[in-house]
Design a protein around this motif. Structure first.
Motif, mmCIF file in Angstrom:
data_model
loop_
_atom_site.group_PDB
_atom_site.id
_atom_site.type_symbol
_atom_site.label_atom_id
_atom_site.label_comp_id
_atom_site.label_asym_id
_atom_site.label_seq_id
_atom_site.Cartn_x
_atom_site.Cartn_y
_atom_site.Cartn_z
ATOM 1 N N SER C 307 19.720 9.489 1.273
ATOM 2 C CA SER C 307 19.840 8.192 1.806
ATOM 3 C C SER C 307 17.909 7.627 1.064
ATOM 4 O O SER C 307 17.367 8.874 1.018
ATOM 5 C CB SER C 307 19.231 8.365 3.299
ATOM 6 O OG SER C 307 19.308 8.315 4.757
ATOM 7 N N PHE C 308 18.932 6.352 -0.042
ATOM 8 C CA PHE C 308 16.829 5.704 -0.351
ATOM 9 C C PHE C 308 17.079 4.956 0.345
ATOM 10 O O PHE C 308 17.794 3.750 0.689
ATOM 11 C CB PHE C 308 17.807 4.744 -1.448
ATOM 12 C CG PHE C 308 18.717 6.084 -2.907
ATOM 13 C CD1 PHE C 308 17.824 6.750 -3.068
ATOM 14 C CD2 PHE C 308 20.354 6.630 -2.728
ATOM 15 C CE1 PHE C 308 18.142 8.365 -4.525
ATOM 16 C CE2 PHE C 308 20.400 7.670 -3.956
ATOM 17 C CZ PHE C 308 19.616 8.601 -4.577
ATOM 18 N N VAL C 309 15.275 4.398 0.786
ATOM 19 C CA VAL C 309 14.687 3.684 1.270
ATOM 20 C C VAL C 309 14.124 3.394 0.385
ATOM 21 O O VAL C 309 12.990 3.397 0.409
ATOM 22 C CB VAL C 309 14.400 4.398 2.887
ATOM 23 C CG1 VAL C 309 13.516 3.394 3.709
ATOM 24 C CG2 VAL C 309 15.485 5.726 3.409
ATOM 25 N N HIS C 310 14.305 1.973 1.547
ATOM 26 C CA HIS C 310 13.265 -0.025 0.298
ATOM 27 C C HIS C 310 12.141 0.480 1.059
ATOM 28 O O HIS C 310 12.620 -0.077 2.057
ATOM 29 C CB HIS C 310 14.043 -0.281 0.174
ATOM 30 C CG HIS C 310 14.893 0.059 -1.341
ATOM 31 N ND1 HIS C 310 15.456 -0.309 -2.777
ATOM 32 C CD2 HIS C 310 16.580 0.654 -1.402
ATOM 33 C CE1 HIS C 310 16.060 0.307 -2.832
ATOM 34 N NE2 HIS C 310 16.876 0.657 -2.147
ATOM 35 N N VAL C 311 10.817 0.790 1.122
ATOM 36 C CA VAL C 311 9.686 0.142 1.900
ATOM 37 C C VAL C 311 8.770 -0.488 1.250
ATOM 38 O O VAL C 311 8.404 -0.291 -0.698
ATOM 39 C CB VAL C 311 9.574 1.781 2.264
ATOM 40 C CG1 VAL C 311 10.167 2.627 2.507
ATOM 41 C CG2 VAL C 311 9.493 2.517 0.749
ATOM 42 N N ALA C 312 8.173 -1.039 1.918
ATOM 43 C CA ALA C 312 6.706 -1.992 1.486
ATOM 44 C C ALA C 312 6.005 -1.893 2.004
ATOM 45 O O ALA C 312 5.322 -1.601 3.052
ATOM 46 C CB ALA C 312 7.717 -3.464 0.898
ATOM 47 N N LEU C 313 4.241 -1.387 0.914
ATOM 48 C CA LEU C 313 2.983 -1.931 1.788
ATOM 49 C C LEU C 313 2.876 -2.448 0.839
ATOM 50 O O LEU C 313 2.055 -2.699 -0.226
ATOM 51 C CB LEU C 313 2.628 0.101 0.770
ATOM 52 C CG LEU C 313 1.012 -0.032 1.183
ATOM 53 C CD1 LEU C 313 0.793 0.638 3.247
ATOM 54 C CD2 LEU C 313 0.828 1.661 0.015
ATOM 55 N N GLY C 314 2.386 -3.714 1.836
ATOM 56 C CA GLY C 314 1.812 -4.804 1.141
ATOM 57 C C GLY C 314 3.022 -5.113 0.139
ATOM 58 O O GLY C 314 3.899 -5.541 0.788
ATOM 59 N N SER C 315 2.655 -5.517 -1.076
ATOM 60 C CA SER C 315 3.458 -6.098 -2.019
ATOM 61 C C SER C 315 3.690 -5.320 -2.243
ATOM 62 O O SER C 315 4.488 -5.843 -3.470
ATOM 63 C CB SER C 315 2.877 -6.842 -2.859
ATOM 64 O OG SER C 315 1.228 -6.828 -3.426
ATOM 65 N N THR C 316 3.185 -3.726 -2.579
ATOM 66 C CA THR C 316 4.031 -2.638 -3.446
ATOM 67 C C THR C 316 5.015 -1.906 -3.060
ATOM 68 O O THR C 316 5.179 -1.893 -1.892
ATOM 69 C CB THR C 316 3.008 -1.812 -3.213
ATOM 70 O OG1 THR C 316 1.464 -2.390 -3.397
ATOM 71 C CG2 THR C 316 3.313 -0.606 -4.443
ATOM 72 N N LYS C 317 6.161 -1.889 -3.695
ATOM 73 C CA LYS C 317 8.259 -1.610 -3.383
ATOM 74 C C LYS C 317 7.654 0.193 -3.587
ATOM 75 O O LYS C 317 7.676 -0.193 -5.073
ATOM 76 C CB LYS C 317 8.688 -2.674 -3.908
ATOM 77 C CG LYS C 317 9.100 -3.963 -2.662
ATOM 78 C CD LYS C 317 9.195 -4.655 -3.506
ATOM 79 C CE LYS C 317 9.744 -5.850 -2.985
ATOM 80 N NZ LYS C 317 10.378 -7.005 -3.001
ATOM 81 N N PHE C 318 8.469 0.704 -3.076
ATOM 82 C CA PHE C 318 8.281 2.181 -3.449
ATOM 83 C C PHE C 318 9.881 2.157 -3.136
ATOM 84 O O PHE C 318 10.851 1.790 -2.032
ATOM 85 C CB PHE C 318 7.152 2.791 -2.074
ATOM 86 C CG PHE C 318 6.169 2.755 -2.309
ATOM 87 C CD1 PHE C 318 5.523 2.686 -3.803
ATOM 88 C CD2 PHE C 318 5.627 2.883 -1.445
ATOM 89 C CE1 PHE C 318 4.436 2.465 -3.565
ATOM 90 C CE2 PHE C 318 4.096 2.122 -1.637
ATOM 91 C CZ PHE C 318 3.136 2.844 -2.599
ATOM 92 N N VAL C 319 10.710 3.369 -3.289
ATOM 93 C CA VAL C 319 12.328 3.867 -3.264
ATOM 94 C C VAL C 319 11.460 5.084 -2.535
ATOM 95 O O VAL C 319 10.978 5.583 -3.476
ATOM 96 C CB VAL C 319 12.848 3.386 -3.969
ATOM 97 C CG1 VAL C 319 14.110 4.244 -4.056
ATOM 98 C CG2 VAL C 319 12.983 2.163 -5.221
ATOM 99 N N LEU C 320 12.082 5.656 -1.217
ATOM 100 C CA LEU C 320 12.346 6.663 -0.970
ATOM 101 C C LEU C 320 13.603 7.886 -0.960
ATOM 102 O O LEU C 320 14.317 6.517 -0.584
ATOM 103 C CB LEU C 320 11.484 6.745 0.322
ATOM 104 C CG LEU C 320 11.333 7.682 1.302
ATOM 105 C CD1 LEU C 320 10.190 7.914 2.185
ATOM 106 C CD2 LEU C 320 12.567 8.067 2.517
#
Lengths: 297, 363, 365
Positions: C307-320
């Motif tokens: 699974s690719f999960v797109h997450v955000a910490l404030g305005s910073t985006k990550f792909v997990l």
């Protein structure tokens, strides 16, 4: 040490020689004539820039002739561009895209392009005559006063029709090539977007054709600006001076009156005009292309 | 909002098809629900683009009907169907600004100017195009252009389905991620049916709720990404999905054991496999691991690929090639390595089709 | 032979296509040029081939300057993204064409063509014309033609880009084998990090006409010299955390604080960028040195096994990237963790301060 050498220049030498004999030497001769005057007997007198002064002074006889002829040239070029470009686009749009129709129409279109200038002139000269020409006979029969030998309007219409008949094909072929290069996806997308025929033309076909259109305008302008053979054959520059273009006038001065100095000066200026126009077109074209490349990167 | 229904649909590009081999698309019956995200996945020439073109109306099928809800649209031209399509290469109108591009489908349909403005602004903000709205579309990057193509589809309020024909082909890998999650986000927000054609399994699986796997003009399997991964119905699906694809090893079934050469692999169930059929055991590289000597079946290692986040070993078991996972900390320099299978992940295939187990545990 | 480029620069109009490229390629190696579209890959290949001359700098073969030597004299073969074959000639004649031009003897041609066909699995198709072949087979024909010449330098410009995913996978696996049996210098341009990894060899990462790093492929992947290289060599995109490091605290731009451990804490204080790859961020329980963050889910993509999960910490985006199926709804709040061992650290100028632990020892990270 770099392995560069200059041997390759030797290969260009023949071209230099040919260009020297075919262009530079005659040009120098013309330049030589343009600064001299002659009264026959092969006697020449130094005249400096006298001929050029006279040529560019509209109040003088030579200057007046030149301005008038140049005006006719520009009007002629403008008129044929105004007719041939839209007509060429329209024909190209109407051409079939696939099947046997493509080859048939291409051959038909290419035919006028294969006919020499003087033959085109002769064809139309005969075609327009009221006694033996089909068009002249038909028009006269309908009560229209059509005579290209005496009527200024008829003479202009005849040479313009001639040029349109002879050269619209070139514009058509160029536009057709431009149209063929548009991927199908564009038409499909436009259909999905519900675009009308006119909208497809404005949004897709015209923008995708603009490069070939610049080339078409350039070629047709230069060629029409140098027009000589057709009016020479059909009207001989008349009636009066109504179809006397620069080139025709040039020949009149040079071979008719044997004013070599005047003719030389005129041909140099004529040359300069064509070169200037070419340069302007070239600059515009490369400017467009550079702008496009900058946007792509 | 529309349900798409395909009834006995088939298409041949030949006027008089002689047999099944002349059909680019063999008979299919499908119902696709409103608001679903579907992918048509298969290699080139499998018929997926033909099917897409039938849906968009660019191709009229040689047999069968297409219904949007209960309306028969089989003969309707593209412009009369409320569908949008995004092509492989971005299609934009060069001379127009981004705003004019987005407004184009609405203007063509004679919509009211104030409505057009609100709608275009809305779609542009959804696609992060607001900043570029008044720029010429021609100068933008490939991914922005592809967003414009998409936006022109979405801008119509009545659109029933958006069709994508390999839309990420010309996009750089890093940007693909962005654009793909954008698509997912839009799908959630607008609840519009999306049908996505691709040969790239990652794109298909990550995009769609339901993936339609096609091969040689036929639908081979329809399922969720998990179903296709866990239980491929066909050898082709097993091979096509997963990277590397599923391993297939010829075997003989004896109760709950699969005999591969001299080795007996334990299965989690018994299978009734006839002797006539060509029986194979299928297992994904993810579920076969390379182990230290003495723990499983002995193999020869041909090659180990370092893929960055994992390593794949290409090995041979009783002469049959297979790809297996190398655990992160394993020292692969030793000879006499072995492999271990995860029994519950093994599938048995007869003549290329997946067999259902008879019962759990024993025959 | 050895091909070396010294401070090669090429400028077209106002655009710098190659910026001071210095690179040495050894005989019998496979060299990947990795970089996004327009990063200068094709320009670099054209300069290597001798199709274009550099504006500055020079190119040497075995120490001999060949900067001005034309392509015809350099014994170079090239394979393009488009499948380029002679449509009317058979596959055999296509492969044989460069030998015919060179005037090689008939039986020698026959031997070499058959060898190349065998290597590329084209033996059964030698009589067909390219249009009767699949895309993969057409490209193999083009590759065979490049190999049969026994060129010193074989350039491949995204040769698999126009092929189907599965075909690409097959050819990708075969290519290293083909390279090994040849002995020429191979140069292979691609935009895909996974392709570079699978091909192995050496990788030069390109960015805006600069070679940011050149070395063995796994080394460039695991120990990138700078942030740009790490980003070029990352798919899914590299996750970044910009902030200020003070002792064992890392303060993010929007105020949140994360703890730093061991060697990370001992790095010099100042502005810093921490980075990690998608598969190093996890939903699973943290280890003692993990950095934990509370993030908001933007969406998830399931690829069947992962699974690719797109997450955000404030305005910073990550792909997990996590093994297994994790269907998470948009807006869900959850904790994610990155073990300190997996972190890259870059200083404010983008230079690498720290690579993941064990990165140099062939550990899989």
């Amino acid at each position: 040490m770099k392995p560069y050498n200059n041997r390759a220049w030797f290969l260009v030498l023949p071209v230099f020689l040919i260009v020297a004999f075919s262009a530079i030497l005659p040009l120098m001769t013309v330049v030589n004539y343009s600064v001299q005057d002659t009264f026959g007997n092969n006697e020449f007198f130094w005249n400096g820039i006298g001929w050029f002064k006279e040529l560019l002074d509209p109040k003088s006889e030579l200057g007046g002739r030149f301005i008038d002829a140049m005006g006719r040239n520009f009007i002629f070029s403008f008129l044929i561009l105004a007719i041939e470009i839209p007509l060429g686009i329209a024909v190209a749009l109407a051409m079939p895209r696939q099947g046997i129709g493509v080859s048939i129409s291409l051959v038909l279109l290419a035919l006028p392009l294969l006919i020499p200038w003087n033959v085109v002139g002769t064809i139309w000269q005969v075609f327009g005559r009221a006694d033996i020409g089909l068009m002249g006979w038909a028009l006269t029969g309908m009560g229209i006063d059509y005579n290209y030998v005496s009527g200024v309007l008829a003479a202009w219409i005849t040479i313009i029709m001639m040029d349109v008949w002879h050269w619209t094909s070139l514009v058509v072929l160029l536009c057709y090539a431009g149209l063929r290069a548009i991927p199908d996806a564009y038409y499909q997308a436009a259909r999905i977007d519900g675009a009308s025929r006119w909208a497809i033309f404005r949004a897709i076909q015209l923008p995708k054709m603009n490069r070939v259109l610049v080339i078409a305008v350039l070629l047709r302008f230069m060629d029409s600006f140098m027009i000589y053979t057709e009016p020479f054959v059909v009207t001989g520059g008349g009636p009066g001076n109504a179809t006397t273009f620069i080139s025709i006038d040039l020949v009149k001065i040079a071979l008719g009156q044997f004013d070599l100095g005047k003719a030389a000066a005129l041909s140099l200026v004529y040359n300069l005009i064509i070169l200037t126009v070419c340069w302007v077109f070239y600059t515009i074209m490369t400017h467009f292309e550079n702008a496009e490349r900058r946007m792509q990167s | 909002m529309t349900t798409l229904r395909l009834e006995k649909l088939a298409h041949s590009y030949k006027a008089n098809p002689a047999g099944p081999q002349d059909y680019a698309l063999k008979e299919i019956n499908q119902i696709w629900q409103t608001g679903g995200a579907y992918a048509l996945l298969g290699p080139s020439g499998c018929g997926k683009t033909t099917l897409l073109n039938i849906l968009s109306g660019l191709v009229t099928p040689s047999q069968g009907r297409v219904y949007f809800d209960d309306r028969d649209v089989t003969e309707l031209p593209t412009e009369k169907r409320n569908i949008a399509q995004v092509f492989q290469f971005p299609v934009i109108y060069d001379t127009m600004t981004v705003r004019e591009n987005l407004a184009f489908p609405l203007k063509n349909r004679g919509m009211d100017a104030t409505f057009i403005k609100t709608r275009v602004d809305e779609i542009a903000s959804l696609l992060d195009l607001t900043r570029d709205l008044d720029r010429r579309a021609k100068g933008l990057t490939a991914d922005a252009k592809q967003k414009i193509s998409l936006g022109r589809g979405l801008v119509r309020p009545d659109v029933a389905a958006v069709l994508f024909d390999e839309p990420l082909t010309v996009i750089d890998p890093q940007l693909k991620w962005e654009l793909r999650s954008k698509l997912k986000e839009i799908h959630r927000k607008l609840a519009v049916t999306m049908i996505y054609v691709t040969h790239d399994q990652t794109e298909a699986l990550t995009f769609a709720d339901k993936v339609v796997v096609m091969s040689e003009g036929e639908v081979v399997q329809i399922g969720t990404p998990e179903e296709l991964f866990e239980k491929p119905a066909h050898r082709f699906v097993g091979h096509f999905i997963g990277s590397p694809g599923m391993n297939f090893l010829p075997c003989v079934i004896e109760g709950t054991k699969a005999q591969i050469g001299q080795f007996a692999v334990e299965l989690s169930a018994a299978y009734a496999a006839t002797a006539q059929a060509n029986i194979e055991m299928g297992i994904r590289p993810d579920f076969v691991t390379l182990s230290a000597p003495g723990k499983g079946f002995p193999i020869q290692i041909d090659r180990i690929d370092d893929l960055g986040r994992n390593r794949i070993a290409h090995v041979r078991l009783a002469g049959h090639k297979l790809a297996v996972t190398v655990p992160p900390s394993l020292d692969t320099s030793r000879s006499e390595m072995t492999i271990a299978f995860e029994s519950s992940r093994i599938g048995i295939f007869a003549d290329g089709k997946r067999l259902e187990p008879q019962s759990r545990g024993g025959a | 032979m050895t091909l070396s480029l010294h401070s090669v620069t090429r400028q077209i109009g106002d655009d710098l296509h190659l910026n001071n490229v210095t690179l040495t390629l050894e005989r019998g190696t496979l060299n990947v040029l990795l970089g996004p579209t327009l990063s200068g890959k094709t320009t670099l290949m054209r300069v290597m081939a001798g199709l274009d001359a550099p504006d500055h700098g020079h190119i040497a073969v075995d120490g001999r300057d060949v900067t001005g030597t034309s392509v015809g004299k350099r014994n170079v073969a090239m394979v393009y993204q488009q499948f380029i074959n002679y449509p009317t000639l058979s596959v055999y004649e296509n492969i044989a064409s460069p030998l015919r031009v060179a005037g090689v003897a008939r039986d020698e041609i026959d031997r070499r063509v058959n060898d190349a066909a065998k290597l590329l699995r084209l033996t059964s198709m030698l009589d067909r014309t390219p249009l009767q072949l699949s895309g993969g087979q057409q490209q193999r024909t083009a590759i065979a033609r490049a190999l049969v010449k026994r060129a010193d330098l074989v350039l491949m410009d995204e040769p698999l880009a126009n092929l189907d995913y599965k075909l690409r996978e097959e050819l990708r696996e075969e290519l290293p084998r083909i390279f090994q049996s040849s002995g020429a210098i191979f140069v292979y341009a691609t935009t895909e990090p996974s392709e570079a990894l699978l091909l192995g060899g050496n990788t030069a990462s390109l960015w805006q006409g600069r070679v940011t790093q050149f070395g063995p492929t796994p080394a460039v992947y695991r120990q990138p010299k700078d942030l740009i290289t790490a980003q070029v060599f990352s798919d899914p995109p590299l996750n970044l955390l910009a902030g200020l490091k003070q002792g064992n605290r890392f303060t993010l731009s929007h105020g949140a604080e994360l703890p730093l451990y061991d060697d990370l804490a001992r790095l010099p204080d100042g502005p810093m960028t921490l980075a990690f790859r998608a598969h190093h961020m996890s939903l699973k329980a943290p280890v003692s040195t993990s950095m934990s963050m509370q993030v908001v889910v933007g969406g998830s993509e399931i690829s069947g096994s992962e699974s690719f999960v797109h997450v955000a910490l404030g305005s910073t985006k990550f792909v997990l990237l996590e093994q297994g199926v994790h269907r998470l709804d948009e807006g869900t709040q959850l904790d994610v963790h990155v073990a300190a061992d997996y972190l890259f650290a870059f200083d404010s100028a983008g230079h690498l301060l720290r690579a993941p632990v064990n990165a140099g020892q062939g550990g899989v990270l």
